[in-house]
Enzyme design. Structure first.
Site, PDB file in Angstrom:
ATOM      1  N   ASN A  83      15.011  83.691  37.147  1.00  0.00           N
ATOM      2  CA  ASN A  83      14.798  85.135  37.113  1.00  0.00           C
ATOM      3  C   ASN A  83      15.551  85.834  36.002  1.00  0.00           C
ATOM      4  O   ASN A  83      15.194  86.956  35.618  1.00  0.00           O
ATOM      5  CB  ASN A  83      15.142  85.749  38.476  1.00  0.00           C
ATOM      6  CG  ASN A  83      14.027  85.526  39.473  1.00  0.00           C
ATOM      7  OD1 ASN A  83      12.853  85.590  39.122  1.00  0.00           O
ATOM      8  ND2 ASN A  83      14.372  85.239  40.714  1.00  0.00           N
ATOM      9  N   GLU A 119      16.086  75.761  42.688  1.00  0.00           N
ATOM     10  CA  GLU A 119      17.210  76.148  41.847  1.00  0.00           C
ATOM     11  C   GLU A 119      18.453  76.214  42.735  1.00  0.00           C
ATOM     12  O   GLU A 119      18.490  76.998  43.690  1.00  0.00           O
ATOM     13  CB  GLU A 119      16.894  77.516  41.242  1.00  0.00           C
ATOM     14  CG  GLU A 119      17.851  78.029  40.205  1.00  0.00           C
ATOM     15  CD  GLU A 119      17.369  79.357  39.632  1.00  0.00           C
ATOM     16  OE1 GLU A 119      17.527  79.552  38.421  1.00  0.00           O
ATOM     17  OE2 GLU A 119      16.847  80.209  40.391  1.00  0.00           O
ATOM     18  N   HIS A 127      17.459  78.205  45.986  1.00  0.00           N
ATOM     19  CA  HIS A 127      16.372  79.124  45.655  1.00  0.00           C
ATOM     20  C   HIS A 127      15.059  78.368  45.488  1.00  0.00           C
ATOM     21  O   HIS A 127      14.836  77.678  44.493  1.00  0.00           O
ATOM     22  CB  HIS A 127      16.709  79.888  44.367  1.00  0.00           C
ATOM     23  CG  HIS A 127      15.653  80.849  43.942  1.00  0.00           C
ATOM     24  ND1 HIS A 127      15.452  81.187  42.615  1.00  0.00           N
ATOM     25  CD2 HIS A 127      14.739  81.559  44.652  1.00  0.00           C
ATOM     26  CE1 HIS A 127      14.467  82.055  42.535  1.00  0.00           C
ATOM     27  NE2 HIS A 127      14.010  82.284  43.752  1.00  0.00           N
TER      28      HIS A 127
END
Length: 282
Positions: A177, A139, A127
């Site tokens: 997130n 990530e 990510h």
């Protein structure tokens, strides 16, 4: 995102295919990447030789079959589990058996994406933050069957790109997130219930918590449809109503107010748009 990741690879001496079903999008991406690479050279951040080499390393295609010889795929398509699974299933049949399939998903289970392939040990989350050439973090998310070799190869690639790597277990939203999106959602609730104007909400978080961008402005930059999609994944995956999307966020997406990419979201970015206080109205 895909163009930014492709640019990173090319600048760091890696041959890269940029794939999209839309040929116009590919042409636009290729032009953008070339301009960005030239800008890096103009600013003295890369040499002329590196700039010329990077442009040569980029190939574009609308044929998935052209990826048959790659060592690693980074998928960066729409944030939909079914669409990603379909792509992974097709890639699994095309790329060589040793290839790693990485997803740039910001919230969807890597284990479930891997289940669409015959190589779950070679599926991983990678990510990137937006925009990939600028943001320093990657990530990495290991699925239930992701092998150590796959993890190490992906981590090495991210570090070759000059990124700092953090590793998350395969839970909805991962690290970034899981924390960021509920904050953005709460900012929408704060606006929705009339606690403050959008400007004051963003100013409060910028000056009060030293964030470079307020949560509502950041949501516009990310895309309100993306924020909503991630909140739905969090709500379904974690089973807690505190992750339920704010009705105002849902309403904005329904109205096509998706943020900067559409010219209007929480804020109006269209030329000549009047800036007004108070809670936004549809």
């Amino acid at each position: 995102m895909g163009a930014g990741i492709a640019q990173l690879a090319a600048v760091n001496g890696i041959d890269v295919w940029l794939y999209d079903t839309d040929s116009e999008a590919l042409t636009k991406a290729q032009k953008s990447i070339s301009n960005n690479i030239q800008r890096l050279h103009t600013k003295g951040q890369i040499s002329e030789a590196t700039s010329a080499d990077a442009v040569k390393r980029l190939c574009c295609s609308s044929r998935l079959e052209d990826l048959h010889s790659v060592d690693l795929v980074v998928e960066a398509i729409v944030e939909s589990e079914q669409v990603k699974k379909s792509l992974f299933a097709n890639l699994d049949k095309i790329v060589k058996s040793s290839a790693i399939l990485a997803s740039n998903t910001s919230s969807i289970s890597i284990t479930r994406l891997a289940s669409a392939t015959s190589r779950p040990s070679q599926v991983i989350g990678m990510h990137f933050m937006n925009p990939p050439p600028i943001m320093k973090l990657v990530e990495i998310i290991r699925g239930a069957d992701t092998s150590d070799d796959t993890y190490c190869a992906t981590k090495c690639l991210a570090e070759r790109f000059g990124k700092t790597v953090i590793c998350s277990q395969d839970y909805s939203g991962f690290i970034v997130n899981r924390i960021l999106m509920p904050m953005i959602n709460e900012a929408f609730h704060t606006l929705y219930t009339g606690v403050a104007t959008k400007e004051d909400i963003d100013t409060g978080m910028k000056l009060g918590t030293n964030h470079p961008m307020g949560p509502l402005e950041l949501a516009d930059f990310i895309g309100l449809d993306v924020c909503l999609s991630i909140m739905k994944v969090l709500h379904a995956g974690l089973g807690n109503d505190k992750y339920a999307p704010c009705p105002l966020l849902v309403q904005y997406v329904d109205a096509g107010r998706l943020g900067k990419k559409r010219g209007i979201g929480v804020y109006d970015y269209r030329a000549g748009a009047a800036k007004t206080g108070g809670s936004p109205r549809l």
